[in-house]
Design an enzyme around this catalytic site. Structure first.
Site, PDB file in Angstrom:
ATOM      1  CG  HIS A   1      79.921 -35.893  45.026  1.00  0.00           C
ATOM      2  ND1 HIS A   1      79.399 -36.184  43.778  1.00  0.00           N
ATOM      3  CD2 HIS A   1      78.909 -35.335  45.731  1.00  0.00           C
ATOM      4  CE1 HIS A   1      78.142 -35.817  43.726  1.00  0.00           C
ATOM      5  NE2 HIS A   1      77.802 -35.305  44.898  1.00  0.00           N
TER       6      HIS A   1
ATOM      7  CE  LYS B   1      76.784 -39.482  46.336  1.00  0.00           C
ATOM      8  NZ  LYS B   1      77.226 -38.430  45.405  1.00  0.00           N
TER       9      LYS B   1
ATOM     10  CG  ASP C   1      81.207 -60.489  53.683  1.00  0.00           C
ATOM     11  OD1 ASP C   1      81.793 -59.974  54.657  1.00  0.00           O
ATOM     12  OD2 ASP C   1      80.148 -61.132  53.793  1.00  0.00           O
TER      13      ASP C   1
ATOM     14  CG  HIS D   1      70.758 -36.709  43.250  1.00  0.00           C
ATOM     15  ND1 HIS D   1      71.522 -37.723  43.784  1.00  0.00           N
ATOM     16  CD2 HIS D   1      71.411 -35.564  43.551  1.00  0.00           C
ATOM     17  CE1 HIS D   1      72.581 -37.223  44.394  1.00  0.00           C
ATOM     18  NE2 HIS D   1      72.550 -35.911  44.271  1.00  0.00           N
TER      19      HIS D   1
ATOM     20  CE  LYS E   1      74.904 -37.641  41.522  1.00  0.00           C
ATOM     21  NZ  LYS E   1      74.487 -36.274  41.583  1.00  0.00           N
TER      22      LYS E   1
ATOM     23  CG  ASP F   1      75.022 -44.294  19.299  1.00  0.00           C
ATOM     24  OD1 ASP F   1      74.311 -43.283  19.128  1.00  0.00           O
ATOM     25  OD2 ASP F   1      76.171 -44.411  18.839  1.00  0.00           O
TER      26      ASP F   1
END
Length: 470
Positions: free
Chosen positions: A206, A208, A213, A388, A390, A395
């Protein structure tokens, strides 16, 4: 039929013995499996084969651990408060995740800005482009990415692309034919393959990750597809969170990508090739901006819940506020109880989930927790669109952004990666976006539970029980 039932009962009995005496399960999870195996043995056996969480062995490429130790980045003294210092020590000792100090960053809340910058960085690549995505659609955004990668591969730039075979279920391998013909390397992660117990296919990558370079890195929640630009009417507006990094932490992203690459590639000669090209895989950092962070990844090839326990540690440290954005809220008992303890201790806790559902079963499981959250004085918001993002913010001084959802699959089954950020400038950007999102939200009140139909309540109870097993 009688013979099949007898065989399934024998197998169920064997699996129950394994669960009780061999597997160390939480009591609630153990009871759910036992009930399923006792009362529905054929279904229970199939579900065990498909969904039981069996740790996977680590693959080749262990030499990369030595590379990581050799290239630890620049050392400098930095002043962090006790809360952050405690979290840093936890990640260092429990997750073997070191503190990276210097990086420039860009925070993206929408797909358009992320893709514009990503494609610009790809166009400027000189030596290598490494990409790993859960989803790559055969649509406008996907075609633009493949075309750019094909052009760079034809120019002699090393292009390596990993895509998850489940996340890209509707994406054909021949979609990448032009890229492969130009010299690019394309791999599926865990295509359907049976094992003796369980299926590799259940363990999804899952993450990404993009590394260009050895200097520019990306991680977060956005895949490749039109929906991330709010171009799909069913999921519009689409809100997300992603990071672009330049600096020390990119080494960690490169290290993670290469380890995942070794899980899918069969070319033994690549080990020597990688060793000979370390200088451009792990390029010298360019940033002089102090932005402390740690990168944590976990998956079924580890025996610990690295990211989930770091979430718990963050929540335990909260004094004033906890702000959470997640498309799915299906926590285990430890995460949920820790969040409730914080709320009962006077911490203001806000949880934002989407109004639009992309999976009915997952959405109904998420809504089953709303009553429990509100009873603990936790504010629950419905974002009017598909959320979507996450993110967890503590604080308003530290936060985490990555691929990990607050659900059992991300905690236990998927391969995930998150950045834990101890920089107030970046954290304030996340806080600012959270406040903007509140303007497009509905606050859940007593009427929500009162207006639930009997059927929805039934669905929530059933799906919540099943969610413990999937």
């Amino acid at each position: 039929m009688a013979i099949l039932m007898f065989i399934s009962r024998v197998i169920s009995l064997f699996l129950m013995v394994v669960l009780i005496f061999y597997k160390r399960k939480e009591p609630a999870l153990l009871m759910a499996w036992l009930l399923l195996l006792v009362f529905l043995p054929p279904i229970g056996c199939v579900m065990y084969l498909l969904f039981e969480r069996t740790p996977l062995p680590r693959k080749a490429g262990l030499f990369l651990n030595d590379i990581k130790d050799e290239r630890r980045g620049r050392q400098a003294s930095v002043s962090l408060n006790d809360k952050i210092t405690s979290l840093v020590h936890f990640n260092e000792n429990y997750n073997s995740s070191r503190l990276y100090l210097y990086q420039d960053f860009m925070y993206f809340a929408d797909g358009k800005s992320k893709y514009q910058q990503l494609f610009k960085d790809i166009e400027g690549a000189k030596q290598s482009i490494h990409l790993q995505y859960f989803i790559i659609r055969e649509d406008e955004v996907g075609r633009q990415l493949v075309q750019l990668l094909t052009e760079k591969a034809a120019q002699g730039v090393e292009v390596r692309l990993i895509f998850d075979s489940a996340g890209c279920f509707g994406t054909r391998l021949k979609y990448f034919a032009s890229l492969m013909e130009a010299g690019g390397q394309v791999y599926q992660f865990h295509p359907p393959t049976f094992r003796l117990i369980g299926l590799n296919y259940n363990y999804r990558n899952h993450r990404k990750i993009v590394v260009i370079d050895g200097r520019i890195g990306y991680l977060g929640g956005m895949n490749i597809g039109n929906e991330y630009m709010s171009l799909d009417p069913k999921f519009s507006p689409w809100r997300d969170a992603h990071l672009r990094l330049v600096g020390d932490a990119v080494w960690e992203l490169q290290h993670r990508f290469l380890k995942d690459y070794y899980m899918v590639c069969d070319h033994q000669e690549d080990e020597r090739y990688i060793k000979d090209h370390l200088n451009h895989y792990f390029a010298s950092p360019l940033s002089t901006t102090l932005c402390p962070m740690q990168i944590v990844s976990d998956g079924p090839d580890t025996t610990t819940d690295d990211i989930k326990l770091t979430f718990v540690k963050m929540i335990q440290s909260a004094v004033h506020t906890i702000q959470i954005q997640t498309p799915y809220f299906i926590p285990d008992s430890l995460f949920l109880e820790t969040l409730k303890i914080a709320a009962y201790s006077g911490v203001k806790v806000e949880v934002m989930i989407p109004t639009i559902a992309d999976h009915h079963y997952v959405y109904r499981t998420t809504t089953s927790f709303i009553k429990e959250l509100r009873e603990a004085n936790i504010d629950v918001y419905f974002y009017k669109g598909f959320l979507h993002s996450k993110i967890i913010i503590i604080d308003e001084e530290l936060c985490t952004i990555g691929s990990t959802n607050i659900d059992q699959r991300s905690f236990k089954i998927n391969y995930e990666i998150n950045a834990f950020i101890y920089d107030k400038t970046l954290t304030r950007q996340a806080v600012h976006q959270f406040q903007l999102d509140l303007e497009n939200c509905l606050l859940v009140d007593d009427s929500y539970e009162q207006n639930k139909s009997a059927w929805i309540r039934f669905e929530e109870k059933v799906y919540r029980l099943v969610s413990m097993l999937l």
